[in-house]
Design an enzyme around this catalytic site. Structure first.
Site, PDB file in Angstrom:
ATOM      1  N   ARG A 107      32.149  44.584  31.813  1.00 38.31           N
ATOM      2  CA  ARG A 107      33.090  45.652  32.124  1.00 38.31           C
ATOM      3  C   ARG A 107      32.613  46.354  33.394  1.00 38.31           C
ATOM      4  NH1 ARG A 107      35.871  43.310  29.160  1.00 38.31           N
ATOM      5  NH2 ARG A 107      37.027  44.037  27.342  1.00 38.31           N
TER       6      ARG A 107
ATOM      7  N   GLU B  27      40.911  48.426  37.493  1.00 41.47           N
ATOM      8  CA  GLU B  27      41.373  47.051  37.705  1.00 41.47           C
ATOM      9  C   GLU B  27      42.882  47.082  37.856  1.00 41.47           C
ATOM     10  OE1 GLU B  27      39.922  44.804  34.387  1.00 41.47           O
ATOM     11  OE2 GLU B  27      37.897  44.757  35.162  1.00 41.47           O
TER      12      GLU B  27
ATOM     13  N   HIS C 255      39.391  39.897  36.430  1.00 36.13           N
ATOM     14  CA  HIS C 255      39.133  39.910  34.986  1.00 36.13           C
ATOM     15  C   HIS C 255      39.763  38.681  34.305  1.00 36.13           C
ATOM     16  CE1 HIS C 255      38.280  42.818  31.424  1.00 36.13           C
ATOM     17  NE2 HIS C 255      38.168  41.553  31.036  1.00 36.13           N
TER      18      HIS C 255
END
Ligand SMILES: O=C(O)[C@H](O)CO
Length: 335
Positions: free
Chosen positions: A251, A280, A299
């Protein structure tokens, strides 16, 4: 035939599950919805908002990529909710204390995500070491002088990989790194069994600083919690070798991003390869997006057909176990 609740008799036999929606950017994939329908009567957020009668039917929520948002308001209107099945391993988007105060369980899918996420870790490490992204640009550029000897990468073979967080994903990274003849150091809250360490040739470091000081590549694979928030800041980056690369596949908030930018600008470390950032996506003018020694992917650790399918299956297994009072394979306990 539907009765006044809006559910047919067949639908009534299956437990009702809340999902964000089907298809589109934030919904469950159509094919996964078909699979879920074998076990559950699916109710979308839109349907829930339209009919109060559906509220008390829902016993589970399937969470994909943070949706639907589980907040107090939602928990209050679902009196029979028993379980939130998170599709994915990270649960930092869920308020575990709040959820458990409603007597609701949370489950996750640590097994389904481990191969695909470990692959992304390796892919980022190799891409950064061999300057793959720059290479792609050079291959399509009109400048043909780019194979000069000063355009060199480094080899990962025989280099030292420091893995911070040796859960399922970290361990799978170690297995892969072993095949690359890497030396492996790791730090984890709980030390792995001796036979597990031996299987991948990993050496345990009680102190995270030892991993940072000795590694050529440092890979972050921890859960984001209040303890791991900003785990890697200025001090930690300064402990790393100036030739080292930081790889983050867990993360974004595990790293102090401003400190990382500074460290990269000042050559405190050599490079970074990040599958996760905060926010993000990053704003288009963010400095990290402009640095040649940084690779960023959006991601995509679990973005494979297989991982997504297995995540859905693992979530269903967990949810059914809770609903049937059976041992739950992967329950997340709030601390
Ligand atoms: O937590 C996970 O498993 C991945 O990051 C997908 O959200």
């Amino acid at each position: 035939m539907a009765d006044s609740s809006g559910l047919s008799s067949m639908e009534k036999e299956r437990p009702s599950m809340l999902i964000s929606g089907i298809g589109g950017t934030f919904g469950v994939l159509e094919s996964h919805a078909e699979f879920l329908k074998k076990h559950f009567n699916l109710i979308t957020m839109k349907e829930l908002q339209k009919s109060k009668e559906l509220h008390e039917k829902i016993t589970s929520v399937f969470v994909l990529e943070c949706l639907p948002v589980i907040d107090q308001e939602l928990l209050e209107i679902l009196p029979n909710l028993k379980v939130i099945g998170n599709s994915g391993v990270g649960v930092n988007h869920l308020n575990l204390k709040l959820i458990s105060s409603f007597g609701v369980k949370v489950t996750n899918t640590p097994h389904a995500v481990s191969d695909s996420t470990a692959d992304i870790g390796m892919a980022l490490m190799l891409a950064s070491a061999r300057r793959l992204v720059e290479g792609c640009y050079l291959a399509t550029s009109p400048d043909t002088t780019h194979f000069a000897v000063n355009w060199l990468g480094v080899e990962v073979s025989r280099a030292t990989l420091g893995i911070i967080g040796m859960g399922n994903i970290g361990y799978k990274v170690a297995k892969r790194a072993k095949a690359f003849d890497m030396k492996i150091l790791y730090h984890n809250r709980n030390r792995r069994k001796e036979e597990e360490e031996q299987e991948v040739g990993a050496v345990y470091c009680k102190n995270i600083d030892d991993v940072l000081r000795q590694s050529d590549f440092v890979m972050l694979v921890v859960n984001l919690t209040s303890e791991t928030h900003n785990l890697i800041g200025k001090r930690e980056l300064e402990l790393m070798k100036p030739t080292a690369t930081l790889i983050n596949i867990c993360r974004g908030a595990v790293v102090d991003q401003d400190a990382l930018v500074e460290a990269l600008q000042n050559k405190v470390i050599k490079a970074a390869a990040l599958d996760v950032t905060y926010p993000e996506p990053l704003p288009r003018d963010h400095l990290l997006l402009q640095m040649k020694n940084v690779i960023i992917t959006p991601h995509i650790g679990t973005a494979t057909d297989q991982a997504l399918r297995m995540m859905t299956e693992e979530a269903v297994e967990n949810i059914l176990a809770v609903l049937n009072n059976l041992p739950v394979p992967s329950e997340v306990i709030s601390k």
